[in-house]
Scaffold this motif. Sequence first.
Motif, PDB file in Angstrom:
ATOM      1  N   LYS A   1      32.815  57.144   6.532  1.00 33.62           N
ATOM      2  CA  LYS A   1      33.760  57.794   7.435  1.00 33.62           C
ATOM      3  C   LYS A   1      33.232  59.159   7.824  1.00 33.62           C
ATOM      4  CE  LYS A   1      38.703  58.768   7.796  1.00 33.62           C
ATOM      5  NZ  LYS A   1      38.965  57.815   8.861  1.00 33.62           N
ATOM      6  N   GLY A   2      33.121  59.409   9.119  1.00 34.31           N
ATOM      7  CA  GLY A   2      32.611  60.688   9.582  1.00 34.31           C
ATOM      8  C   GLY A   2      33.708  61.739   9.647  1.00 34.31           C
ATOM      9  N   THR A   3      33.316  63.010   9.854  1.00 32.64           N
ATOM     10  CA  THR A   3      34.285  64.087   9.952  1.00 32.64           C
ATOM     11  C   THR A   3      34.752  64.232  11.398  1.00 32.64           C
ATOM     12  OG1 THR A   3      32.622  65.779  10.396  1.00 32.64           O
ATOM     13  CG2 THR A   3      33.094  65.276   8.076  1.00 32.64           C
ATOM     14  N   VAL A   4      35.877  64.900  11.565  1.00 29.49           N
ATOM     15  CA  VAL A   4      36.404  65.144  12.899  1.00 29.49           C
ATOM     16  C   VAL A   4      35.437  66.002  13.696  1.00 29.49           C
ATOM     17  CG1 VAL A   4      38.262  66.258  14.204  1.00 29.49           C
ATOM     18  CG2 VAL A   4      38.801  64.904  12.185  1.00 29.49           C
ATOM     19  N   TRP A   5      34.879  67.033  13.052  1.00 29.73           N
ATOM     20  CA  TRP A   5      33.963  67.937  13.754  1.00 29.73           C
ATOM     21  C   TRP A   5      32.693  67.227  14.206  1.00 29.73           C
ATOM     22  CZ3 TRP A   5      35.336  71.964  16.179  1.00 29.73           C
ATOM     23  CH2 TRP A   5      36.364  72.774  15.709  1.00 29.73           C
ATOM     24  N   SER A   6      32.183  66.334  13.374  1.00 29.31           N
ATOM     25  CA  SER A   6      30.964  65.614  13.768  1.00 29.31           C
ATOM     26  C   SER A   6      31.244  64.711  14.958  1.00 29.31           C
ATOM     27  CB  SER A   6      30.415  64.794  12.595  1.00 29.31           C
ATOM     28  OG  SER A   6      31.304  63.748  12.229  1.00 29.31           O
ATOM     29  N   ALA A   7      32.441  64.118  14.988  1.00 32.82           N
ATOM     30  CA  ALA A   7      32.814  63.268  16.118  1.00 32.82           C
ATOM     31  C   ALA A   7      32.977  64.090  17.389  1.00 32.82           C
ATOM     32  CB  ALA A   7      34.115  62.523  15.793  1.00 32.82           C
ATOM     33  N   VAL A   8      33.604  65.264  17.269  1.00 33.49           N
ATOM     34  CA  VAL A   8      33.812  66.146  18.422  1.00 33.49           C
ATOM     35  C   VAL A   8      32.473  66.645  18.973  1.00 33.49           C
ATOM     36  CG1 VAL A   8      34.668  68.421  19.102  1.00 33.49           C
ATOM     37  CG2 VAL A   8      36.143  66.867  17.812  1.00 33.49           C
ATOM     38  N   ILE A   9      31.573  67.060  18.075  1.00 31.15           N
ATOM     39  CA  ILE A   9      30.261  67.552  18.505  1.00 31.15           C
ATOM     40  C   ILE A   9      29.466  66.445  19.184  1.00 31.15           C
ATOM     41  CG2 ILE A   9      28.033  68.387  17.663  1.00 31.15           C
ATOM     42  CD1 ILE A   9      29.629  69.926  15.490  1.00 31.15           C
ATOM     43  N   THR A  10      29.545  65.239  18.628  1.00 32.43           N
ATOM     44  CA  THR A  10      28.833  64.104  19.232  1.00 32.43           C
ATOM     45  C   THR A  10      29.383  63.792  20.614  1.00 32.43           C
ATOM     46  OG1 THR A  10      28.405  63.158  17.045  1.00 32.43           O
ATOM     47  CG2 THR A  10      28.196  61.681  18.944  1.00 32.43           C
ATOM     48  N   ALA A  11      30.718  63.795  20.746  1.00 32.51           N
ATOM     49  CA  ALA A  11      31.344  63.514  22.043  1.00 32.51           C
ATOM     50  C   ALA A  11      30.948  64.568  23.072  1.00 32.51           C
ATOM     51  CB  ALA A  11      32.868  63.466  21.895  1.00 32.51           C
ATOM     52  N   ALA A  12      30.937  65.834  22.653  1.00 34.07           N
ATOM     53  CA  ALA A  12      30.551  66.921  23.564  1.00 34.07           C
ATOM     54  C   ALA A  12      29.087  66.800  23.971  1.00 34.07           C
ATOM     55  CB  ALA A  12      30.797  68.275  22.894  1.00 34.07           C
TER      56      ALA A  12
ATOM     57  N   PRO B   1      42.021  57.610  27.013  1.00 36.54           N
ATOM     58  CA  PRO B   1      43.031  57.168  26.049  1.00 36.54           C
ATOM     59  C   PRO B   1      43.136  55.643  25.986  1.00 36.54           C
ATOM     60  CG  PRO B   1      43.895  58.961  27.367  1.00 36.54           C
ATOM     61  CD  PRO B   1      42.602  58.537  28.008  1.00 36.54           C
ATOM     62  N   LEU B   2      42.941  54.990  27.145  1.00 39.43           N
ATOM     63  CA  LEU B   2      43.032  53.524  27.179  1.00 39.43           C
ATOM     64  C   LEU B   2      41.981  52.881  26.286  1.00 39.43           C
ATOM     65  CD1 LEU B   2      44.138  50.864  28.370  1.00 39.43           C
ATOM     66  CD2 LEU B   2      42.477  51.125  30.220  1.00 39.43           C
ATOM     67  N   ILE B   3      40.717  53.316  26.428  1.00 39.90           N
ATOM     68  CA  ILE B   3      39.679  52.680  25.620  1.00 39.90           C
ATOM     69  C   ILE B   3      39.669  53.193  24.183  1.00 39.90           C
ATOM     70  CG2 ILE B   3      38.215  52.147  27.596  1.00 39.90           C
ATOM     71  CD1 ILE B   3      36.439  54.498  26.856  1.00 39.90           C
ATOM     72  N   GLY B   4      40.115  54.454  23.987  1.00 41.35           N
ATOM     73  CA  GLY B   4      40.157  54.995  22.631  1.00 41.35           C
ATOM     74  C   GLY B   4      41.236  54.332  21.786  1.00 41.35           C
ATOM     75  N   TYR B   5      42.451  54.293  22.325  1.00 39.65           N
ATOM     76  CA  TYR B   5      43.573  53.743  21.562  1.00 39.65           C
ATOM     77  C   TYR B   5      43.750  52.238  21.759  1.00 39.65           C
ATOM     78  CZ  TYR B   5      44.936  58.494  20.429  1.00 39.65           C
ATOM     79  OH  TYR B   5      44.944  59.778  19.933  1.00 39.65           O
ATOM     80  N   GLY B   6      43.169  51.720  22.841  1.00 36.78           N
ATOM     81  CA  GLY B   6      43.286  50.286  23.073  1.00 36.78           C
ATOM     82  C   GLY B   6      42.086  49.508  22.584  1.00 36.78           C
TER      83      GLY B   6
ATOM     84  N   LYS C   1      36.968  52.072  14.982  1.00 40.84           N
ATOM     85  CA  LYS C   1      36.965  52.570  13.601  1.00 40.84           C
ATOM     86  C   LYS C   1      38.236  53.345  13.263  1.00 40.84           C
ATOM     87  CE  LYS C   1      33.228  54.723  12.457  1.00 40.84           C
ATOM     88  NZ  LYS C   1      32.126  55.722  12.606  1.00 40.84           N
ATOM     89  N   ARG C   2      39.002  53.721  14.327  1.00 42.48           N
ATOM     90  CA  ARG C   2      40.212  54.538  14.170  1.00 42.48           C
ATOM     91  C   ARG C   2      39.898  55.876  13.496  1.00 42.48           C
ATOM     92  NH1 ARG C   2      44.726  49.946  12.389  1.00 42.48           N
ATOM     93  NH2 ARG C   2      44.436  48.640  14.228  1.00 42.48           N
ATOM     94  N   GLU C   3      38.838  56.514  13.972  1.00 45.11           N
ATOM     95  CA  GLU C   3      38.430  57.811  13.439  1.00 45.11           C
ATOM     96  C   GLU C   3      38.394  58.863  14.541  1.00 45.11           C
ATOM     97  OE1 GLU C   3      34.746  57.726  11.348  1.00 45.11           O
ATOM     98  OE2 GLU C   3      35.351  56.111  10.006  1.00 45.11           O
ATOM     99  N   ALA C   4      39.113  59.954  14.352  1.00 48.07           N
ATOM    100  CA  ALA C   4      39.095  61.113  15.264  1.00 48.07           C
ATOM    101  C   ALA C   4      39.257  60.697  16.720  1.00 48.07           C
ATOM    102  CB  ALA C   4      37.806  61.906  15.078  1.00 48.07           C
ATOM    103  N   VAL C   5      40.125  59.745  16.981  1.00 46.31           N
ATOM    104  CA  VAL C   5      40.281  59.221  18.337  1.00 46.31           C
ATOM    105  C   VAL C   5      40.822  60.290  19.290  1.00 46.31           C
ATOM    106  CG1 VAL C   5      41.369  57.472  19.792  1.00 46.31           C
ATOM    107  CG2 VAL C   5      40.622  56.885  17.478  1.00 46.31           C
ATOM    108  N   LEU C   6      41.890  60.982  18.889  1.00 44.60           N
ATOM    109  CA  LEU C   6      42.492  61.997  19.769  1.00 44.60           C
ATOM    110  C   LEU C   6      41.532  63.125  20.115  1.00 44.60           C
ATOM    111  CD1 LEU C   6      44.906  63.082  21.340  1.00 44.60           C
ATOM    112  CD2 LEU C   6      45.731  64.141  19.209  1.00 44.60           C
ATOM    113  N   PRO C   7      40.848  63.760  19.134  1.00 42.48           N
ATOM    114  CA  PRO C   7      39.904  64.828  19.497  1.00 42.48           C
ATOM    115  C   PRO C   7      38.790  64.343  20.417  1.00 42.48           C
ATOM    116  CG  PRO C   7      40.361  64.878  17.141  1.00 42.48           C
ATOM    117  CD  PRO C   7      40.967  63.614  17.670  1.00 42.48           C
ATOM    118  N   VAL C   8      38.266  63.162  20.171  1.00 44.08           N
ATOM    119  CA  VAL C   8      37.180  62.630  21.002  1.00 44.08           C
ATOM    120  C   VAL C   8      37.669  62.373  22.419  1.00 44.08           C
ATOM    121  CG1 VAL C   8      35.730  60.589  21.376  1.00 44.08           C
ATOM    122  CG2 VAL C   8      35.814  61.668  19.124  1.00 44.08           C
ATOM    123  N   VAL C   9      38.840  61.777  22.545  1.00 44.13           N
ATOM    124  CA  VAL C   9      39.424  61.509  23.864  1.00 44.13           C
ATOM    125  C   VAL C   9      39.656  62.807  24.616  1.00 44.13           C
ATOM    126  CG1 VAL C   9      41.536  60.743  25.021  1.00 44.13           C
ATOM    127  CG2 VAL C   9      40.447  59.272  23.313  1.00 44.13           C
TER     128      VAL C   9
END
Length: 201
Positions: free
Chosen positions: A104-115, A160-165, A31-39
């Motif tokens: 499109k979700g927010t960065v914070w929601s993606a970070v909280i979900t990843a955590a 990073p490989l699966i997030g950006y690739g 989706k190309r959403e909040a990839v860096l924070p999630v990674v």
Amino acid sequence: MLPFLTGLGAGLSLIVAIGAQNAFVLRQGLKREAVLPVVLVCLLSDALLILAGVAGIGALIQGSPVLLAVVRWFGVAFLLAYAAFAARRALRPGTLKAAESPGKGTVWSAVITAAAITWLNPHVYLDTLVLLGSLANSHGGSGKWLFGAGAAAGSALWFPLIGYGARGLSGFFARPASWRILDGGVALLMLALAVVLATGH
């Protein structure tokens, strides 16, 4: 370098199998959403848990041969079970399908979900605190920290490989044969690690 490379292989073998964490990172990448924070959440969490496992297990088993033996054989059993599950997935592959999102979700929601996916998953504690910790301490001395660094490096490479690739890999991983190859390799590596841990070589 051998403990580092062994840790790298062990760390990668534990995280490459498809699960909730990898599926979420892949979905964000597609989706190309909040990839860096999630990674960053995923790899930093893994690094903390791995280092805690190396330090904690080392402190617990120091001067306790009985506890060392218990942890060691638990690790062997866990590795063999993990190898069996990976082999089963290789024989019965599935297709990874990223979950669709209505907006499109927010960065914070993606970070909280990843955590939450990382820290509320009981398997992550078995993988890092117990399994990788016991494997690391089988090297002893400074070797255990090299092993831990290698395992953490595996997370730093994989996420990073699966997030950006994800965009480039979506076609490849849509084919069941791709997961069959990946899980087959994981099964063989886990079996080899079980033998190493059991024999002490």
